[in-house]
Write a protein that holds these residues in place. Sequence first.
Motif, PDB file in Angstrom:
ATOM      1  N   VAL A 101       0.834  -1.203   0.000  1.00 19.98           N
ATOM      2  CA  VAL A 101       0.000   0.000   0.000  1.00 19.98           C
ATOM      3  C   VAL A 101       0.870   1.255   0.000  1.00 19.98           C
ATOM      4  O   VAL A 101       0.600   2.214  -0.746  1.00 19.98           O
ATOM      5  CB  VAL A 101      -0.943   0.001   1.229  1.00 19.98           C
ATOM      6  CG1 VAL A 101      -1.654   1.345   1.358  1.00 19.98           C
ATOM      7  CG2 VAL A 101      -1.970  -1.115   1.107  1.00 19.98           C
ATOM      8  N   VAL A 102       1.928   1.280   0.817  1.00 19.96           N
ATOM      9  CA  VAL A 102       2.831   2.434   0.862  1.00 19.96           C
ATOM     10  C   VAL A 102       3.492   2.653  -0.499  1.00 19.96           C
ATOM     11  O   VAL A 102       3.505   3.785  -1.024  1.00 19.96           O
ATOM     12  CB  VAL A 102       3.911   2.245   1.947  1.00 19.96           C
ATOM     13  CG1 VAL A 102       4.969   3.342   1.848  1.00 19.96           C
ATOM     14  CG2 VAL A 102       3.296   2.260   3.339  1.00 19.96           C
ATOM     15  N   ALA A 103       4.037   1.595  -1.077  1.00 22.89           N
ATOM     16  CA  ALA A 103       4.721   1.710  -2.367  1.00 22.89           C
ATOM     17  C   ALA A 103       3.759   2.180  -3.460  1.00 22.89           C
ATOM     18  O   ALA A 103       4.098   3.034  -4.291  1.00 22.89           O
ATOM     19  CB  ALA A 103       5.348   0.372  -2.747  1.00 22.89           C
ATOM     20  N   PHE A 104       2.547   1.634  -3.451  1.00 19.04           N
ATOM     21  CA  PHE A 104       1.568   2.025  -4.464  1.00 19.04           C
ATOM     22  C   PHE A 104       1.162   3.479  -4.292  1.00 19.04           C
ATOM     23  O   PHE A 104       1.059   4.234  -5.270  1.00 19.04           O
ATOM     24  CB  PHE A 104       0.338   1.119  -4.364  1.00 19.04           C
ATOM     25  CG  PHE A 104      -0.701   1.395  -5.420  1.00 19.04           C
ATOM     26  CD1 PHE A 104      -0.519   0.962  -6.728  1.00 19.04           C
ATOM     27  CD2 PHE A 104      -1.848   2.106  -5.105  1.00 19.04           C
ATOM     28  CE1 PHE A 104      -1.473   1.234  -7.695  1.00 19.04           C
ATOM     29  CE2 PHE A 104      -2.804   2.379  -6.062  1.00 19.04           C
ATOM     30  CZ  PHE A 104      -2.621   1.941  -7.367  1.00 19.04           C
ATOM     31  N   GLY A 105       0.951   3.906  -3.035  1.00 21.25           N
ATOM     32  CA  GLY A 105       0.552   5.292  -2.779  1.00 21.25           C
ATOM     33  C   GLY A 105       1.612   6.287  -3.193  1.00 21.25           C
ATOM     34  O   GLY A 105       1.311   7.287  -3.864  1.00 21.25           O
ATOM     35  N   VAL A 106       2.875   6.007  -2.838  1.00 20.51           N
ATOM     36  CA  VAL A 106       3.970   6.903  -3.234  1.00 20.51           C
ATOM     37  C   VAL A 106       4.138   6.899  -4.744  1.00 20.51           C
ATOM     38  O   VAL A 106       4.405   7.937  -5.365  1.00 20.51           O
ATOM     39  CB  VAL A 106       5.284   6.488  -2.541  1.00 20.51           C
ATOM     40  CG1 VAL A 106       6.445   7.356  -3.032  1.00 20.51           C
ATOM     41  CG2 VAL A 106       5.159   6.621  -1.030  1.00 20.51           C
ATOM     42  N   GLY A 107       3.951   5.735  -5.362  1.00 16.89           N
ATOM     43  CA  GLY A 107       4.048   5.647  -6.814  1.00 16.89           C
ATOM     44  C   GLY A 107       2.998   6.477  -7.517  1.00 16.89           C
ATOM     45  O   GLY A 107       3.274   7.143  -8.527  1.00 16.89           O
ATOM     46  N   VAL A 108       1.785   6.480  -6.985  1.00 16.04           N
ATOM     47  CA  VAL A 108       0.691   7.246  -7.584  1.00 16.04           C
ATOM     48  C   VAL A 108       0.998   8.739  -7.592  1.00 16.04           C
ATOM     49  O   VAL A 108       0.723   9.444  -8.575  1.00 16.04           O
ATOM     50  CB  VAL A 108      -0.633   6.970  -6.832  1.00 16.04           C
ATOM     51  CG1 VAL A 108      -1.707   7.985  -7.222  1.00 16.04           C
ATOM     52  CG2 VAL A 108      -1.123   5.564  -7.126  1.00 16.04           C
ATOM     53  N   ALA A 253      -0.493   6.451   0.956  1.00 19.56           N
ATOM     54  CA  ALA A 253       0.824   6.159   1.527  1.00 19.56           C
ATOM     55  C   ALA A 253       0.813   6.309   3.043  1.00 19.56           C
ATOM     56  O   ALA A 253       1.378   5.475   3.760  1.00 19.56           O
ATOM     57  CB  ALA A 253       1.882   7.082   0.912  1.00 19.56           C
ATOM     58  N   VAL A 254       0.167   7.368   3.538  1.00 22.02           N
ATOM     59  CA  VAL A 254       0.104   7.586   4.985  1.00 22.02           C
ATOM     60  C   VAL A 254      -0.682   6.467   5.664  1.00 22.02           C
ATOM     61  O   VAL A 254      -0.288   5.968   6.732  1.00 22.02           O
ATOM     62  CB  VAL A 254      -0.529   8.960   5.287  1.00 22.02           C
ATOM     63  CG1 VAL A 254      -0.800   9.117   6.768  1.00 22.02           C
ATOM     64  CG2 VAL A 254       0.386  10.082   4.808  1.00 22.02           C
ATOM     65  N   VAL A 255      -1.792   6.059   5.059  1.00 21.99           N
ATOM     66  CA  VAL A 255      -2.570   4.950   5.612  1.00 21.99           C
ATOM     67  C   VAL A 255      -1.721   3.676   5.662  1.00 21.99           C
ATOM     68  O   VAL A 255      -1.731   2.938   6.655  1.00 21.99           O
ATOM     69  CB  VAL A 255      -3.850   4.712   4.775  1.00 21.99           C
ATOM     70  CG1 VAL A 255      -4.520   3.392   5.179  1.00 21.99           C
ATOM     71  CG2 VAL A 255      -4.820   5.862   4.946  1.00 21.99           C
ATOM     72  N   GLY A 256      -0.957   3.430   4.596  1.00 20.31           N
ATOM     73  CA  GLY A 256      -0.076   2.261   4.569  1.00 20.31           C
ATOM     74  C   GLY A 256       0.968   2.310   5.668  1.00 20.31           C
ATOM     75  O   GLY A 256       1.269   1.286   6.302  1.00 20.31           O
ATOM     76  N   MET A 257       1.528   3.502   5.935  1.00 15.26           N
ATOM     77  CA  MET A 257       2.526   3.648   7.005  1.00 15.26           C
ATOM     78  C   MET A 257       1.910   3.380   8.377  1.00 15.26           C
ATOM     79  O   MET A 257       2.538   2.747   9.236  1.00 15.26           O
ATOM     80  CB  MET A 257       3.133   5.058   6.970  1.00 15.26           C
ATOM     81  CG  MET A 257       3.978   5.341   5.746  1.00 15.26           C
ATOM     82  SD  MET A 257       4.520   7.063   5.664  1.00 15.26           S
ATOM     83  CE  MET A 257       5.049   7.171   3.948  1.00 15.26           C
ATOM     84  N   ILE A 258       0.683   3.872   8.572  1.00 16.39           N
ATOM     85  CA  ILE A 258       0.003   3.630   9.855  1.00 16.39           C
ATOM     86  C   ILE A 258      -0.263   2.147  10.042  1.00 16.39           C
ATOM     87  O   ILE A 258      -0.024   1.585  11.127  1.00 16.39           O
ATOM     88  CB  ILE A 258      -1.316   4.438   9.909  1.00 16.39           C
ATOM     89  CG1 ILE A 258      -1.012   5.940   9.912  1.00 16.39           C
ATOM     90  CG2 ILE A 258      -2.125   4.057  11.151  1.00 16.39           C
ATOM     91  CD1 ILE A 258      -2.247   6.813   9.799  1.00 16.39           C
ATOM     92  N   VAL A 259      -0.740   1.498   8.988  1.00 15.44           N
ATOM     93  CA  VAL A 259      -1.009   0.061   9.064  1.00 15.44           C
ATOM     94  C   VAL A 259       0.290  -0.715   9.288  1.00 15.44           C
ATOM     95  O   VAL A 259       0.326  -1.686  10.054  1.00 15.44           O
ATOM     96  CB  VAL A 259      -1.713  -0.433   7.778  1.00 15.44           C
ATOM     97  CG1 VAL A 259      -1.872  -1.953   7.790  1.00 15.44           C
ATOM     98  CG2 VAL A 259      -3.077   0.226   7.646  1.00 15.44           C
TER      99      VAL A 259
END
Length: 309
Positions: A101-108, A253-259
């Motif tokens: 999720v983090v990688a995908f969010g930063v990629g977007v 990305a932030v949601v992925g970091m929290i998770v």
Amino acid sequence: MAGRARRATTLTGFHFTLTGIIGYLSNASGLSVPKHVPFWELLWFSIVANLSITGMNLSLMLNSVGFYQISKLSMIPVVCMMEWLLHSKHYSSRVIISVIVVAFGVGVCTVTDVDINAKGFLCACVAVFCTSLQQITIGSFQKKYNIGSFELLSQTAPIQAISLLLFGPFADYYLNGKSLLKYNFSTGATLFILLSCSLSVFCNMSQYLCIGRFSATSFQVLGHMKTVCVLTLGWILFDSALTVKKVLGMLLAVVGMIVYSWAVEHEKQAKLASHVKGDWALDEEDVSLLKDKVNSLSESDLELGQTKS
């Protein structure tokens, strides 16, 4: 793209020079206590770290910004794979999903144009491999030699500084075709170089500290928070365009970091509970053995008393 990588290798040599000087002064004044790490280990680590720096600069020069960002994002799965191969480290499904999720969010929010060529792809592969190996080795050295983050940094920095100052100008000349001897070291440029070197000391310390305290994977995941901050500050301070796509990517990305933080903490609690349970079971086993021993001694005393009577 060549302008982005202009003299970056030599500048990194200046960064590690100041870091090495501060480490030496800290050891000399007794603020830190140096511990022995074999020179050959420091040497090969410095070679890998310098290849990481050079590879990143070459990748940025030869590839598009979009592919450069993709190569940086690929470090997360590469670090996970290398930690699994080198240290048999396993990740839960929660951690794996959060990393994706983090990688995908930063990629977007960062990847735009993607242009790939053979030389650029090779440099990106070298950069990703060496950077991942360097970060994993930082944590391994701290555990292996029981050495603190700053103490390890103060030993690796001088070797990296000398090698980068020797070979950096040649690498930068290859990157942009301009010699360091022709650079105009004006007062303003010198002040900014000193400011950059000062900030790099804290940056290097935070990297070693974060990896030593947590892991290389955590450093990669949390490091992408920098990208979110850069985009946000660019919008606030410089009125940079902040599209819906970038906002959604940053939120993801932030949601992925929290998770990810929750998943790592959950793993720690599970391991702690498992250890406590194992210790409790061991205590019960000791009590049972002690009771058996007391009972056998009591029976022996009873038989001995009957024999005497």
